[in-house]
Design a protein around this motif. Sequence first.
Motif, short mmCIF file in Angstrom:
data_model
loop_
_atom_site.label_atom_id
_atom_site.label_comp_id
_atom_site.label_asym_id
_atom_site.label_seq_id
_atom_site.Cartn_x
_atom_site.Cartn_y
_atom_site.Cartn_z
N LYS A 31 -50.98 54.35 -7.54
CA LYS A 31 -51.53 52.77 -7.61
C LYS A 31 -52.07 52.13 -6.60
CE LYS A 31 -52.41 49.38 -9.70
NZ LYS A 31 -53.57 49.28 -10.73
N GLY A 32 -51.39 52.27 -5.48
CA GLY A 32 -51.81 51.48 -4.18
C GLY A 32 -53.01 52.35 -3.37
N SER A 33 -53.54 53.16 -4.20
CA SER A 33 -54.43 53.91 -3.23
C SER A 33 -55.87 53.70 -4.08
CB SER A 33 -54.41 55.33 -3.09
OG SER A 33 -53.18 55.71 -2.62
N MET A 34 -55.70 52.84 -5.42
CA MET A 34 -56.80 52.80 -5.83
C MET A 34 -57.13 51.21 -6.06
SD MET A 34 -56.37 55.22 -9.25
CE MET A 34 -54.85 54.47 -9.86
N ILE A 35 -58.56 50.71 -6.10
CA ILE A 35 -58.59 49.32 -6.08
C ILE A 35 -58.13 49.06 -7.69
CG2 ILE A 35 -60.51 47.62 -6.31
CD1 ILE A 35 -62.33 49.41 -4.42
N CYS A 36 -57.37 47.80 -7.66
CA CYS A 36 -56.64 47.28 -8.47
C CYS A 36 -57.80 46.17 -8.94
CB CYS A 36 -55.47 46.91 -8.35
SG CYS A 36 -54.63 45.54 -9.51
N LEU A 37 -58.53 46.26 -10.09
CA LEU A 37 -59.38 45.14 -10.29
C LEU A 37 -59.20 43.88 -10.68
CD1 LEU A 37 -62.38 47.41 -12.08
CD2 LEU A 37 -62.26 46.51 -9.75
N CYS A 53 -55.95 42.72 -9.38
CA CYS A 53 -55.51 42.23 -8.45
C CYS A 53 -56.52 41.49 -7.57
CB CYS A 53 -54.77 43.29 -7.39
SG CYS A 53 -53.43 44.27 -8.23
N ILE A 54 -57.82 41.78 -7.55
CA ILE A 54 -58.86 41.31 -6.87
C ILE A 54 -59.58 40.15 -7.46
CG2 ILE A 54 -59.00 43.03 -5.05
CD1 ILE A 54 -61.42 43.85 -6.31
#
Lengths: 48, 284
Positions: free
Chosen positions: A36-42, A44-45
Amino acid sequence: MKKKTVLIARIAILLLSVILISIGAYKGKTKDTQNKGSMICLECIGLG
Amino acid sequence: MDKRRKITQILITLLYNPHLGNILSGRLHTGKSKGVCVPGLNCYSCPAAAGSCPLGSLQQTLGNLKKGINTYVIGTILLFAAVFGRFVCGWLCPFGLIQELIYKIPVPKCMKRLKVLGWLKYAVLVVLVILLPVITYIEKGMGYPAFCKFICPQGTIGGLFLIRASETLRAQAGMMFTVKVIILIGIVICSAFVFRPFCRFICPLGAIYGLFNRIALVRIKVDKGACTDCGTCKKACPMRLDPVKECNHADCIRCGKCIADCPVKALSFSGKEGIEKIKKAASK
Ligand code: SF4
Ligand code: SF4
Ligand code: SF4
């Protein structure tokens, strides 16, 4: 809160946390967290 | 003490975010360290981040229950809470540092406690971190991290780095992103006038840690016999607490300002004597 109650509560939560971490690690949940932490969390941003 | 704390906060910020080169390239670090949650609020979608955000990870698991609850994440948060409580906020969180630096801007300061607003963070915790991810999961089969999506300023900072580096992401930035940037700007402006407004009134991670302040290993002790009731500590407390009466209050971030300012040394971190005894024994 009495000293003894505080100590018991602290030890209980510490034990519980160690048990939960161990179960999670055993089930490979650290890998889930890593993935989860290795992919951009859309979300979150602010884009998802 | 405050200098030591500032140095710790800066080092921790760098330790959480060592991949500074990624800010320019807009890539995320994907190594094994991303499997570890850091204690403070630090977005895993920030290109410089080495670890994962505990709050983001918690919402992810609550929003995807078909995979089974991630006990590793819940256990990690409990461990930080039981050992540190809100010591994490005072010493180990980059967003706390950012707000403190902004507070140094010389403008008139609001010295009120604003106690009622303090309850807001618990509502944010229950509604945005717990209920909405679970409800949207039940309804749609995939829940969303509502706190990250609607509020988190730390995630917005990561987003700004990513958007600057990627044209594709820039094209996707719409209304929601604008709202999040406005929230971030609002928090930045308020931080100049009010000490740590996000930590005091909004942050659900601080709310969780605060609930454990009473039982955490790191606590503050008052020597009632030594205390002369002079009120110096109350004046020193940036969270507007009365350390003599509320030394283990959920809002105490363990900054240690009251301890440093007490003229008769009536306040101390608990466990300090133990450490001193060990040091003495070791030096014999
Ligand atoms: S958006 Fe905020 S809460 Fe979500 S993962 Fe990022 S830092 Fe954590
Ligand atoms: S309240 Fe939240 S943002 Fe503030 S220092 Fe604590 S974890 Fe960090
Ligand atoms: S009570 Fe003391 S340690 Fe806690 S926030 Fe206030 S000054 Fe800091």
